[in-house]
Structure formats: structure tokens, C-alpha cells
Design a protein around this motif. Structure first.
Motif, PDB file in Angstrom:
ATOM      1  N   LYS A 121       0.841  -1.201   0.000  1.00 27.61           N
ATOM      2  CA  LYS A 121       0.000   0.000   0.000  1.00 27.61           C
ATOM      3  C   LYS A 121       0.876   1.251   0.000  1.00 27.61           C
ATOM      4  CE  LYS A 121      -3.701   2.150   2.679  1.00 27.61           C
ATOM      5  NZ  LYS A 121      -4.625   2.535   1.681  1.00 27.61           N
ATOM      6  N   GLY A 122       0.656   2.112  -0.957  1.00 25.90           N
ATOM      7  CA  GLY A 122       1.385   3.368  -1.056  1.00 25.90           C
ATOM      8  C   GLY A 122       2.706   3.289  -1.797  1.00 25.90           C
ATOM      9  N   GLU A 123       3.148   2.087  -2.159  1.00 28.01           N
ATOM     10  CA  GLU A 123       4.454   1.943  -2.808  1.00 28.01           C
ATOM     11  C   GLU A 123       4.473   2.551  -4.208  1.00 28.01           C
ATOM     12  OE1 GLU A 123       7.885  -1.473  -3.451  1.00 28.01           O
ATOM     13  OE2 GLU A 123       5.897  -2.077  -2.797  1.00 28.01           O
ATOM     14  N   ILE A 124       3.399   2.397  -4.969  1.00 24.46           N
ATOM     15  CA  ILE A 124       3.330   2.987  -6.309  1.00 24.46           C
ATOM     16  C   ILE A 124       3.401   4.510  -6.196  1.00 24.46           C
ATOM     17  CG2 ILE A 124       1.885   3.339  -8.367  1.00 24.46           C
ATOM     18  CD1 ILE A 124       0.862   0.463  -7.977  1.00 24.46           C
ATOM     19  N   ALA A 125       2.644   5.078  -5.274  1.00 29.82           N
ATOM     20  CA  ALA A 125       2.647   6.528  -5.071  1.00 29.82           C
ATOM     21  C   ALA A 125       4.047   7.002  -4.677  1.00 29.82           C
ATOM     22  CB  ALA A 125       1.626   6.913  -4.008  1.00 29.82           C
ATOM     23  N   LYS A 126       4.701   6.266  -3.802  1.00 34.44           N
ATOM     24  CA  LYS A 126       6.053   6.631  -3.365  1.00 34.44           C
ATOM     25  C   LYS A 126       7.013   6.633  -4.550  1.00 34.44           C
ATOM     26  CE  LYS A 126       9.679   5.121  -0.160  1.00 34.44           C
ATOM     27  NZ  LYS A 126      10.029   4.158   0.900  1.00 34.44           N
ATOM     28  N   ILE A 127       6.942   5.630  -5.391  1.00 35.80           N
ATOM     29  CA  ILE A 127       7.812   5.543  -6.566  1.00 35.80           C
ATOM     30  C   ILE A 127       7.546   6.713  -7.510  1.00 35.80           C
ATOM     31  CG2 ILE A 127       8.311   4.189  -8.647  1.00 35.80           C
ATOM     32  CD1 ILE A 127       7.787   1.659  -6.853  1.00 35.80           C
ATOM     33  N   ILE A 128       6.281   7.060  -7.688  1.00 37.37           N
ATOM     34  CA  ILE A 128       5.930   8.183  -8.563  1.00 37.37           C
ATOM     35  C   ILE A 128       6.542   9.475  -8.015  1.00 37.37           C
ATOM     36  CG2 ILE A 128       4.034   9.639  -9.402  1.00 37.37           C
ATOM     37  CD1 ILE A 128       2.313   7.047  -9.512  1.00 37.37           C
ATOM     38  N   LEU A 129       6.345   9.751  -6.734  1.00 35.69           N
ATOM     39  CA  LEU A 129       6.863  10.990  -6.139  1.00 35.69           C
ATOM     40  C   LEU A 129       8.391  11.058  -6.210  1.00 35.69           C
ATOM     41  CD1 LEU A 129       4.663  11.441  -2.934  1.00 35.69           C
ATOM     42  CD2 LEU A 129       4.611  12.812  -5.012  1.00 35.69           C
ATOM     43  N   ILE A 130       9.057   9.993  -5.822  1.00 35.94           N
ATOM     44  CA  ILE A 130      10.521   9.993  -5.824  1.00 35.94           C
ATOM     45  C   ILE A 130      11.058  10.140  -7.244  1.00 35.94           C
ATOM     46  CG2 ILE A 130      12.574   8.576  -5.378  1.00 35.94           C
ATOM     47  CD1 ILE A 130      11.098   7.569  -2.845  1.00 35.94           C
ATOM     48  N   SER A 131      10.436   9.482  -8.201  1.00 33.44           N
ATOM     49  CA  SER A 131      10.874   9.587  -9.597  1.00 33.44           C
ATOM     50  C   SER A 131      10.713  11.007 -10.115  1.00 33.44           C
ATOM     51  CB  SER A 131      10.083   8.629 -10.481  1.00 33.44           C
ATOM     52  OG  SER A 131      10.333   7.306 -10.085  1.00 33.44           O
ATOM     53  N   MET A 132       9.601  11.634  -9.773  1.00 34.71           N
ATOM     54  CA  MET A 132       9.394  13.015 -10.201  1.00 34.71           C
ATOM     55  C   MET A 132      10.447  13.928  -9.588  1.00 34.71           C
ATOM     56  SD  MET A 132       5.253  13.430 -10.192  1.00 34.71           S
ATOM     57  CE  MET A 132       5.298  15.110 -10.826  1.00 34.71           C
ATOM     58  N   ALA A 133      10.802  13.687  -8.345  1.00 32.80           N
ATOM     59  CA  ALA A 133      11.807  14.518  -7.672  1.00 32.80           C
ATOM     60  C   ALA A 133      13.184  14.308  -8.287  1.00 32.80           C
ATOM     61  CB  ALA A 133      11.842  14.201  -6.185  1.00 32.80           C
ATOM     62  N   ILE A 134      13.532  13.062  -8.592  1.00 32.71           N
ATOM     63  CA  ILE A 134      14.840  12.760  -9.174  1.00 32.71           C
ATOM     64  C   ILE A 134      14.977  13.417 -10.542  1.00 32.71           C
ATOM     65  CG2 ILE A 134      16.253  10.907 -10.157  1.00 32.71           C
ATOM     66  CD1 ILE A 134      15.267   9.164  -7.795  1.00 32.71           C
ATOM     67  N   ILE A 135      13.943  13.308 -11.362  1.00 39.39           N
ATOM     68  CA  ILE A 135      13.978  13.903 -12.702  1.00 39.39           C
ATOM     69  C   ILE A 135      14.118  15.415 -12.592  1.00 39.39           C
ATOM     70  CG2 ILE A 135      12.659  14.234 -14.829  1.00 39.39           C
ATOM     71  CD1 ILE A 135      13.063  11.305 -14.624  1.00 39.39           C
ATOM     72  N   LEU A 185      -2.018   7.779  -8.782  1.00 34.52           N
ATOM     73  CA  LEU A 185      -1.858   9.162  -9.222  1.00 34.52           C
ATOM     74  C   LEU A 185      -3.030  10.021  -8.761  1.00 34.52           C
ATOM     75  CD1 LEU A 185       0.130  10.883 -10.747  1.00 34.52           C
ATOM     76  CD2 LEU A 185      -1.011  10.272 -12.865  1.00 34.52           C
ATOM     77  N   HIS A 186      -4.231   9.458  -8.840  1.00 37.03           N
ATOM     78  CA  HIS A 186      -5.424  10.178  -8.371  1.00 37.03           C
ATOM     79  C   HIS A 186      -5.320  10.452  -6.867  1.00 37.03           C
ATOM     80  CE1 HIS A 186      -9.567  11.471  -8.000  1.00 37.03           C
ATOM     81  NE2 HIS A 186      -9.728  10.580  -7.034  1.00 37.03           N
ATOM     82  N   GLY A 187      -4.861   9.472  -6.093  1.00 35.44           N
ATOM     83  CA  GLY A 187      -4.690   9.650  -4.654  1.00 35.44           C
ATOM     84  C   GLY A 187      -3.657  10.734  -4.343  1.00 35.44           C
ATOM     85  N   LEU A 188      -2.571  10.761  -5.118  1.00 29.63           N
ATOM     86  CA  LEU A 188      -1.550  11.802  -4.931  1.00 29.63           C
ATOM     87  C   LEU A 188      -2.132  13.188  -5.213  1.00 29.63           C
ATOM     88  CD1 LEU A 188       1.549  10.080  -6.581  1.00 29.63           C
ATOM     89  CD2 LEU A 188       1.253  10.628  -4.155  1.00 29.63           C
ATOM     90  N   GLU A 189      -2.953  13.251  -6.258  1.00 29.31           N
ATOM     91  CA  GLU A 189      -3.580  14.527  -6.619  1.00 29.31           C
ATOM     92  C   GLU A 189      -4.606  14.941  -5.556  1.00 29.31           C
ATOM     93  OE1 GLU A 189      -5.412  16.544 -10.648  1.00 29.31           O
ATOM     94  OE2 GLU A 189      -5.627  14.387 -10.385  1.00 29.31           O
ATOM     95  N   LYS A 190      -5.411  13.993  -5.109  1.00 29.45           N
ATOM     96  CA  LYS A 190      -6.445  14.262  -4.106  1.00 29.45           C
ATOM     97  C   LYS A 190      -5.831  14.765  -2.797  1.00 29.45           C
ATOM     98  CE  LYS A 190     -10.156  11.901  -1.641  1.00 29.45           C
ATOM     99  NZ  LYS A 190     -10.762  10.612  -1.349  1.00 29.45           N
ATOM    100  N   ASN A 191      -4.647  14.233  -2.445  1.00 28.03           N
ATOM    101  CA  ASN A 191      -3.966  14.627  -1.212  1.00 28.03           C
ATOM    102  C   ASN A 191      -2.996  15.804  -1.419  1.00 28.03           C
ATOM    103  OD1 ASN A 191      -5.025  12.737   0.775  1.00 28.03           O
ATOM    104  ND2 ASN A 191      -4.079  11.181  -0.521  1.00 28.03           N
ATOM    105  N   ASN A 192      -3.092  16.424  -2.579  1.00 29.66           N
ATOM    106  CA  ASN A 192      -2.285  17.618  -2.911  1.00 29.66           C
ATOM    107  C   ASN A 192      -0.778  17.377  -2.920  1.00 29.66           C
ATOM    108  OD1 ASN A 192      -4.556  19.344  -3.246  1.00 29.66           O
ATOM    109  ND2 ASN A 192      -4.726  19.454  -1.014  1.00 29.66           N
ATOM    110  N   PHE A 193      -0.352  16.188  -3.314  1.00 25.31           N
ATOM    111  CA  PHE A 193       1.070  15.925  -3.480  1.00 25.31           C
ATOM    112  C   PHE A 193       1.516  16.244  -4.908  1.00 25.31           C
ATOM    113  CE2 PHE A 193       0.204  12.794   0.027  1.00 25.31           C
ATOM    114  CZ  PHE A 193       0.885  13.497   1.001  1.00 25.31           C
TER     115      PHE A 193
END
Length: 185
Positions: free
Chosen positions: A7-21, A55-63
């Protein structure tokens, strides 16, 4: 795509990848979900659905924030998203150990005011957690270069101006205990 993500691992990978790029860039924007899908290489509709849900959860939580510009969709890390990435990084930070010790000790000393007691205690806990040895309540030792990591930790806790990073050759009275602790000869 990996079969099981916790739970939350996909969201974590998305956020970290966006930060690295976007390292070093204040405004981080990526072209749409196509980029996100490339991270996971989904094999079917169910995989794509899981990614869209994260991605929707990240958007909903304002990340993250999604928007369109010139007919193209962009995804951007928000300041709250950047803070979440810092939290992931502080949780996973570690200090490097070299094969051979150069004989120099790194000393981390701090004098953090009482009104920042929470940050002071958090810094002490984190320094112990990542492997620094407490010589005193506000003095820690480590046998290898670790300035970058210490800077990150002190910046995270917003106490950099109270922290001193020193390199010394000799520590009278404590050198033997430190060498034993760090398995140095």
C-alpha cells in the motif's frame, strides 16, 4: 509490472521519480501519465488502473497537481509533495563506510536553542540511527566523510546554523573506544 506493491508503494515511486527527474529545478512538471506508465511498464488494464488510482490519490492529497497547457497534460510536484519526498529520503538516508579508514574522525557538534528542543532531539535520534557515535549529548563522531548526508539531515530539521562539522586526527581519551565501536584498527 511487479506483481505486488505494498500500500502506497506505487505513489512513493511516482513521487521519488518526479523529484529525481526534477532535481534542482523549482518547477517540476512532467508530460502527462505516459511518463508515469513508463516507470512501471504496465502489462494490462489492471496495472494501468492501479497506477491511475495512485496518481489520483496523490492529486487528491495535494502531493501532485495535474494541468493542461497547449493541449498537453502535465503533472507537477506540489510543495506538499516535495516535503513528502524529503520525508522518504530522511527515512532512508544512510552513511557510507569505506574499506579503509584514513585516520580522520568526523565530529558533529551542535548547540541548538531550547525553543527548538524537538528538532534537537530529532537530530540526536537521527544521528544515532544512521550510525554516528554519541560522545556527549550534542557531540557525535563518525570515521568517514559524511558532510553531504549531515547537511541533508540538518537542513531537514532546519537546524543547520547551529551545527558544526569538523574533521580531526586525534580524540584524546575516546579514540580507543571509538575504534572498537567502529571496528577500526
Amino acid at each position: 509490472m511487479k506483481k505486488k506493491y505494498s500500500k502506497g508503494e506505487i505513489a512513493k515511486i511516482i513521487l521519488i521519480s518526479m523529484a529525481i527527474i526534477g532535481m534542482g529545478i523549482t518547477f517540476i512538471a512532467l508530460p502527462g501519465t505516459a511518463y508515469i506508465f513508463q516507470l512501471f511498464k504496465p502489462k494490462n488494464g489492471q496495472d494501468k488502473h492501479r497506477i491511475r488510482q495512485s496518481l489520483h490519490g496523490l492529486e487528491k492529497n495535494n502531493f501532485v497537481r495535474r494541468y493542461n497547457k497547449n493541449g498537453q497534460e502535465f503533472i507537477e510536484l506540489t510543495s506538499k509533495g516535495k516535503q513528502k519526498v524529503y520525508k522518504y529520503q530522511i527515512d532512508e538516508i544512510s552513511l557510507k563506510k569505506k574499506k579503509k579508514w584514513d585516520g580522520e574522525w568526523v565530529l558533529i557538534a551542535f548547540d541548538i536553542p531550547e525553543n527548538k528542543k524537538g528538532a534537537r532531539n530529532a537530530l540526536s535520534r537521527k544521528l544515532k540511527e544512521i550510525g554516528c557515535y554519541p560522545l556527549q549529548k550534542s557531540l557525535f563522531a563518525y570515521p568517514y566523510e559524511c558532510k553531504e548526508e549531515i547537511d541533508f539531515v540538518t537542513n531537514y530539521f532546519k537546524v543547520s546554523k547551529y551545527v558544526y562539522y569538523m574533521k580531526v586526527r586525534d580524540i584524546e581519551g575516546g579514540d580507543g573506544k571509538l575504534k572498537k565501536h567502529f571496528n577500526l584498527r
